[in-house]
Design an enzyme around this catalytic site. Structure first.
Site, mmCIF file in Angstrom:
data_model
loop_
_atom_site.group_PDB
_atom_site.id
_atom_site.type_symbol
_atom_site.label_atom_id
_atom_site.label_comp_id
_atom_site.label_asym_id
_atom_site.label_seq_id
_atom_site.Cartn_x
_atom_site.Cartn_y
_atom_site.Cartn_z
ATOM 1 N N HIS A 274 0.837 -1.197 0.000
ATOM 2 C CA HIS A 274 0.000 0.000 0.000
ATOM 3 C C HIS A 274 0.872 1.246 0.000
ATOM 4 O O HIS A 274 1.974 1.261 0.542
ATOM 5 C CB HIS A 274 -0.948 0.022 1.204
ATOM 6 C CG HIS A 274 -0.261 -0.142 2.525
ATOM 7 N ND1 HIS A 274 0.209 -1.358 2.978
ATOM 8 C CD2 HIS A 274 0.043 0.757 3.492
ATOM 9 C CE1 HIS A 274 0.768 -1.205 4.167
ATOM 10 N NE2 HIS A 274 0.687 0.076 4.501
ATOM 11 N N CYS B 136 9.029 18.200 15.452
ATOM 12 C CA CYS B 136 7.775 18.767 14.959
ATOM 13 C C CYS B 136 7.840 18.984 13.448
ATOM 14 O O CYS B 136 8.787 19.584 12.930
ATOM 15 C CB CYS B 136 7.481 20.090 15.653
ATOM 16 S SG CYS B 136 6.021 20.936 14.985
ATOM 17 N N CYS C 25 7.475 23.143 12.809
ATOM 18 C CA CYS C 25 8.497 24.131 13.177
ATOM 19 C C CYS C 25 9.866 23.526 13.461
ATOM 20 O O CYS C 25 10.812 24.253 13.771
ATOM 21 C CB CYS C 25 8.032 24.919 14.400
ATOM 22 S SG CYS C 25 7.924 23.924 15.918
ATOM 23 N N HIS D 222 1.560 20.014 21.247
ATOM 24 C CA HIS D 222 2.120 21.023 20.355
ATOM 25 C C HIS D 222 1.508 20.917 18.958
ATOM 26 O O HIS D 222 1.167 21.936 18.339
ATOM 27 C CB HIS D 222 3.637 20.839 20.288
ATOM 28 C CG HIS D 222 4.332 21.780 19.364
ATOM 29 N ND1 HIS D 222 4.597 23.097 19.694
ATOM 30 C CD2 HIS D 222 4.818 21.599 18.106
ATOM 31 C CE1 HIS D 222 5.220 23.681 18.683
ATOM 32 N NE2 HIS D 222 5.373 22.795 17.709
ATOM 33 N N GLU E 78 -0.441 23.785 16.857
ATOM 34 C CA GLU E 78 0.005 24.180 15.520
ATOM 35 C C GLU E 78 -1.135 24.076 14.509
ATOM 36 O O GLU E 78 -1.382 25.004 13.735
ATOM 37 C CB GLU E 78 1.179 23.297 15.070
ATOM 38 C CG GLU E 78 2.486 23.559 15.793
ATOM 39 C CD GLU E 78 3.232 24.753 15.220
ATOM 40 O OE1 GLU E 78 2.618 25.599 14.541
ATOM 41 O OE2 GLU E 78 4.452 24.846 15.468
#
Length: 218
Positions: free
Chosen positions: A131, A189, A192, A206, A210
């Site tokens: 997949h 992240c 950022c 976080h 965001e």
């Protein structure tokens, strides 16, 4: 039946599945919603040829494969874009060079795709049937529950469609790949690039902040 074979029915008989997970199928492919989405929109493209379906993606995806399945990839990408268009509006622009949402990114599919969609495979697939993942790059989902889930899409464990085929490239053993990317790799992240080390709960909070700073429900 083992959970590793949970995708088999989508390959062999997608026409019998009426739970809303199948968004398209023909004689070559099924495109489905991931039953455990790790982002706001997470699709899977499954070749219906059993020979392909039983193959390891890094070994079978070559130039011919990509040429044949590229239209399906494009279709799935457009589905992700439409999903965001229908459900969200842009809340504010962003001045980060790596994720510039300046202007209304939901009016520009090419810009949205470039900045906010990932297409590729896992170097060590968890499911038996081949997949291809088409996933929005937000990881805003209740199904994202641990470090392994996140790092499987945000480290070298995830091989981009653009980096395929893997001709001549060596990845190492499955155990080495999983140890390097899923266990030892820090949580970074995707918005950022802040490093959360091994603090998944902090990263999760976080990511929520965001996402909500960029998008709001219509």
């Amino acid at each position: 039946m083992s959970w590793r074979y949970a995708l088999k029915s989508y390959v062999t008989s997608p026409e019998t599945i009426d739970d809303g997970t199948v968004i398209y199928f023909d004689d070559k492919v099924s495109i489905i919603k991931d039953s455990f989405p790790k982002s706001e929109c997470h699709l899977l493209i499954l070749p219906r040829s059993m020979q392909l379906s039983r193959s390891h993606p890094t070994k079978v995806i070559d130039a011919k494969f990509k040429n044949e399945f590229e239209p399906y990839v494009d279709s799935a990408i457009s589905h992700v874009f439409r999903h965001f268009q229908e459900k969200f509006r842009v809340k504010k622009s962003h001045d980060d060079e790596d994720l510039d949402l300046g202007g209304d990114i939901l009016e520009d599919e090419n810009k949205f795709v470039k900045k906010f969609v990932r297409v590729g495979i896992h170097s060590v697939p968890s499911m038996a049937n081949l997949h291809i993942h088409v996933i929005s790059k937000d990881f805003h989902s209740v199904r994202l529950k641990n470090k392994k889930h996140y790092n499987s899409f945000n480290t070298g464990f995830f091989i981009s469609w653009d980096d395929l085929p893997m001709t001549g490239k060596k990845l190492g053993t499955d155990k080495d790949i999983e140890t390097t990317y899923l266990k030892k790799h820090d949580l970074i992240c995707c918005y950022c690039q802040e490093n959360f080390s091994n603090k998944f709960s902090s990263l999760k909070k976080h990511l929520e902040l965001e996402f909500n700073s960029y998008f709001q429900l219509k």
